[in-house]
Scaffold this motif. Sequence first.
Motif, PDB file in Angstrom:
ATOM      1  N   VAL A 142       0.837  -1.195   0.000  1.00 47.87           N
ATOM      2  CA  VAL A 142       0.000   0.000   0.000  1.00 47.87           C
ATOM      3  C   VAL A 142       0.876   1.250   0.000  1.00 47.87           C
ATOM      4  O   VAL A 142       1.689   1.454   0.898  1.00 47.87           O
ATOM      5  N   HIS A 143       0.684   2.085  -1.012  1.00 53.60           N
ATOM      6  CA  HIS A 143       1.443   3.328  -1.174  1.00 53.60           C
ATOM      7  C   HIS A 143       0.520   4.523  -0.987  1.00 53.60           C
ATOM      8  O   HIS A 143      -0.573   4.571  -1.560  1.00 53.60           O
ATOM      9  N   LEU A 144       0.952   5.497  -0.169  1.00 51.48           N
ATOM     10  CA  LEU A 144       0.238   6.765  -0.063  1.00 51.48           C
ATOM     11  C   LEU A 144       0.806   7.685  -1.134  1.00 51.48           C
ATOM     12  O   LEU A 144       1.881   8.269  -0.981  1.00 51.48           O
ATOM     13  N   HIS A 145       0.087   7.827  -2.215  1.00 59.72           N
ATOM     14  CA  HIS A 145       0.561   8.574  -3.379  1.00 59.72           C
ATOM     15  C   HIS A 145       0.562  10.069  -3.069  1.00 59.72           C
ATOM     16  O   HIS A 145      -0.470  10.652  -2.743  1.00 59.72           O
ATOM     17  N   GLY A 146       1.757  10.673  -3.159  1.00 64.75           N
ATOM     18  CA  GLY A 146       1.919  12.078  -2.825  1.00 64.75           C
ATOM     19  C   GLY A 146       2.335  12.309  -1.391  1.00 64.75           C
ATOM     20  O   GLY A 146       2.647  13.437  -1.008  1.00 64.75           O
ATOM     21  N   GLY A 147       2.375  11.236  -0.592  1.00 65.59           N
ATOM     22  CA  GLY A 147       2.741  11.356   0.804  1.00 65.59           C
ATOM     23  C   GLY A 147       4.247  11.423   0.996  1.00 65.59           C
ATOM     24  O   GLY A 147       5.006  10.756   0.290  1.00 65.59           O
ATOM     25  N   GLN A 148       4.671  12.217   1.944  1.00 66.02           N
ATOM     26  CA  GLN A 148       6.089  12.309   2.309  1.00 66.02           C
ATOM     27  C   GLN A 148       6.262  11.515   3.597  1.00 66.02           C
ATOM     28  O   GLN A 148       5.941  11.992   4.689  1.00 66.02           O
ATOM     29  N   VAL A 149       6.761  10.284   3.436  1.00 62.38           N
ATOM     30  CA  VAL A 149       6.781   9.329   4.541  1.00 62.38           C
ATOM     31  C   VAL A 149       8.132   8.620   4.578  1.00 62.38           C
ATOM     32  O   VAL A 149       8.889   8.620   3.606  1.00 62.38           O
ATOM     33  N   SER A 151      10.754   5.643   4.345  1.00 58.57           N
ATOM     34  CA  SER A 151      10.847   4.613   3.325  1.00 58.57           C
ATOM     35  C   SER A 151      10.122   3.329   3.728  1.00 58.57           C
ATOM     36  O   SER A 151       9.435   2.707   2.909  1.00 58.57           O
ATOM     37  N   ARG A 152      10.251   2.911   4.971  1.00 57.81           N
ATOM     38  CA  ARG A 152       9.656   1.628   5.369  1.00 57.81           C
ATOM     39  C   ARG A 152       8.131   1.661   5.363  1.00 57.81           C
ATOM     40  O   ARG A 152       7.481   0.623   5.422  1.00 57.81           O
ATOM     41  N   TYR A 153       7.549   2.872   5.272  1.00 53.93           N
ATOM     42  CA  TYR A 153       6.089   2.993   5.216  1.00 53.93           C
ATOM     43  C   TYR A 153       5.603   3.464   3.845  1.00 53.93           C
ATOM     44  O   TYR A 153       4.417   3.784   3.684  1.00 53.93           O
ATOM     45  N   ASP A 154       6.505   3.507   2.881  1.00 51.84           N
ATOM     46  CA  ASP A 154       6.158   4.095   1.583  1.00 51.84           C
ATOM     47  C   ASP A 154       5.392   3.135   0.685  1.00 51.84           C
ATOM     48  O   ASP A 154       4.822   3.557  -0.321  1.00 51.84           O
ATOM     49  N   GLY A 155       5.376   1.861   0.998  1.00 50.80           N
ATOM     50  CA  GLY A 155       4.724   0.903   0.108  1.00 50.80           C
ATOM     51  C   GLY A 155       5.556   0.636  -1.120  1.00 50.80           C
ATOM     52  O   GLY A 155       5.051   0.674  -2.256  1.00 50.80           O
ATOM     53  N   LEU A 156       6.841   0.355  -0.913  1.00 51.67           N
ATOM     54  CA  LEU A 156       7.723   0.066  -2.040  1.00 51.67           C
ATOM     55  C   LEU A 156       7.255  -1.193  -2.781  1.00 51.67           C
ATOM     56  O   LEU A 156       6.603  -2.065  -2.187  1.00 51.67           O
ATOM     57  N   PRO A 157       7.590  -1.299  -4.065  1.00 48.53           N
ATOM     58  CA  PRO A 157       7.051  -2.402  -4.868  1.00 48.53           C
ATOM     59  C   PRO A 157       7.368  -3.792  -4.341  1.00 48.53           C
ATOM     60  O   PRO A 157       6.608  -4.735  -4.581  1.00 48.53           O
ATOM     61  N   THR A 432       7.218  10.812  -9.000  1.00 51.64           N
ATOM     62  CA  THR A 432       8.296  10.620  -8.037  1.00 51.64           C
ATOM     63  C   THR A 432       7.702  10.389  -6.657  1.00 51.64           C
ATOM     64  O   THR A 432       6.736  11.050  -6.263  1.00 51.64           O
ATOM     65  N   HIS A 433       8.272   9.454  -5.918  1.00 50.95           N
ATOM     66  CA  HIS A 433       7.899   9.266  -4.521  1.00 50.95           C
ATOM     67  C   HIS A 433       8.634  10.284  -3.655  1.00 50.95           C
ATOM     68  O   HIS A 433       9.612  10.900  -4.087  1.00 50.95           O
ATOM     69  N   LEU A 434       8.162  10.473  -2.453  1.00 51.02           N
ATOM     70  CA  LEU A 434       8.763  11.270  -1.375  1.00 51.02           C
ATOM     71  C   LEU A 434       8.614  12.774  -1.535  1.00 51.02           C
ATOM     72  O   LEU A 434       8.344  13.464  -0.560  1.00 51.02           O
TER      73      LEU A 434
END
Length: 559
Positions: A142-149, A151-157, A432-434
């Motif tokens: 699960v990725h929060l799109h547009g969220g600045q979080v 890395s371990r909570y980013d929902g990496l692939p 882009t993430h982050l």
Amino acid sequence: MLNRRDLLKAAAIGGPAVLFPWDRAPGGARVSSLALSAAPATQAAPAAHAAPPRSEAKRSAARITPFEHAMPVPPVLNPVSRTDSSDLYRLRMADTQAEIVKGLLTTVRTFGGCFPGPTIRAVRGREVVVQQTNDLRVHTSVHLHGGQVHSRYDGLPMDLVKPGETREYRYPNEQVAASLWYHDHAHELEAENVYRGLAGAYLLSDPHESGLPLPNGEFDIPLLIRDARIETDGRLVYTDPYACPHMLVNGKERPYFQVAARKYRLRVFNVSPNRHVSLRLADGQPFTQIASDGGLLAAPVTLHELTLTGAERAEIVVDFARYPVGGSVVLENTAALESERTEVLRFDITRTAEDRSRIPDVLATLPPIPKATVHREFALTTFPDARINGRKYDPKRTDVRTTVGSSEIWTIRNHLTRPPAGVFHAPHSFHTHLVQFRVLDRDGVPVGPAEAGLKDTITVHPGESVRIAMTWGEYPGEYVYHCHHMVHSSHGQMGRIDVLPAGSKDSGRESEDAFADSSRSTGASASGASAAGAGRRRWRRRNRHHHHAGRHRRHWGLR
């Protein structure tokens, strides 16, 4: 049915057609081979989602009768507990049946049993904790799109939530108010998981935004727009956008929505995995854009049409007071294919209501465009397969290294200078993430005010170069960037970026291997870049208004 090894082999020799691996059934519908092959080897894909046997393949799409459904507003999720600084939510990802087309039940993948998922409303400075349990038979992330979080909570692939597992995600919400969304990001599965329903709105507010006299409460409405193909038996078929005639808003096919004769704030999300939309009111009346992906614009912008590629968002204000009670106006998609209906949603003006809202002349003070110390170039190639700088995604390879606080300018180029006839996916939707970024220009021409705010996703048309500027922060760790046409990212059009702590020495450059590969693959010499730029300018002049229906169809070779 192709397996993954067959797909990779075909991609190397088969040309453009194999980028989108659809198997055509005798009845005309194309069913994705990924419906079977994308599931992890240890998990069998559910039989309900597999392609039908040849003897059952003669299917047809369910009838389309616009405006049979009332449009629902996704429910706002309530926290299960609260502390002084955070709210805790629990969601279960599970199969659920929903009535998308009137009279038919369709099995979808959902967060919390809702299609689309329930809305999470967050406040800047207050942490949101979401415990996600996977009750599906496929892996998720699960990725929060547009969220600045972190890395371990980013929902990496590759940070998968396996069937039966629970994973906790923490969102600090230390960013300005914006319309974000959460969705699946499991590598090679994200396109199908999102198509089948794993998406929901995440609305972040802050004191400044809440203090503006914009429409709020029941007059602040998220619109999650996407395409689909529903068969006459109710089955949701995972296929390409050519064969997806149904247009859904908040999970219903071409619904109607009853409004009062006053201003509404509409938060528009394009959650289609592989389609862009161009939205206008059928009577040609203007509306006002007040925000883009990353939050409020500096000032309101008057528009007659809004184009969003996959994952882009925009907030608009529509004043229904100009219509009489008892009247209606249709929101239509001018980018619909020639074979499709253009209607998306009908607004029915059913009552009067007091309206003290207004749109201020100044909405926000945007951060200054950062002065870059690092410049990078990214070439997105589509054929024979989807790559960035000549490489497909490898989670073990670092493509870019940078540091917290580093300011950079990225030039993103769509290496396809002219799309083959009939290709619908030639534009890229770069994400882009982050970080949120600022868009500087398109082929050297500064962007207009609607694109000048904070963004996290940007359209790059064939032959076009777009420059964006960002400052990396504030969390070090592993992140990714990718095309948000999800079939592209599912096929590896994605790269890894490692954000190192501030002051680290190994930063401000691409990894040596990735840089060398990029140079070999793109052939971007100075003279070659100049010639390609001239070709892009000629292409752009011919196709300046590609999003209008007639020109759009000619451009894609659809007639």
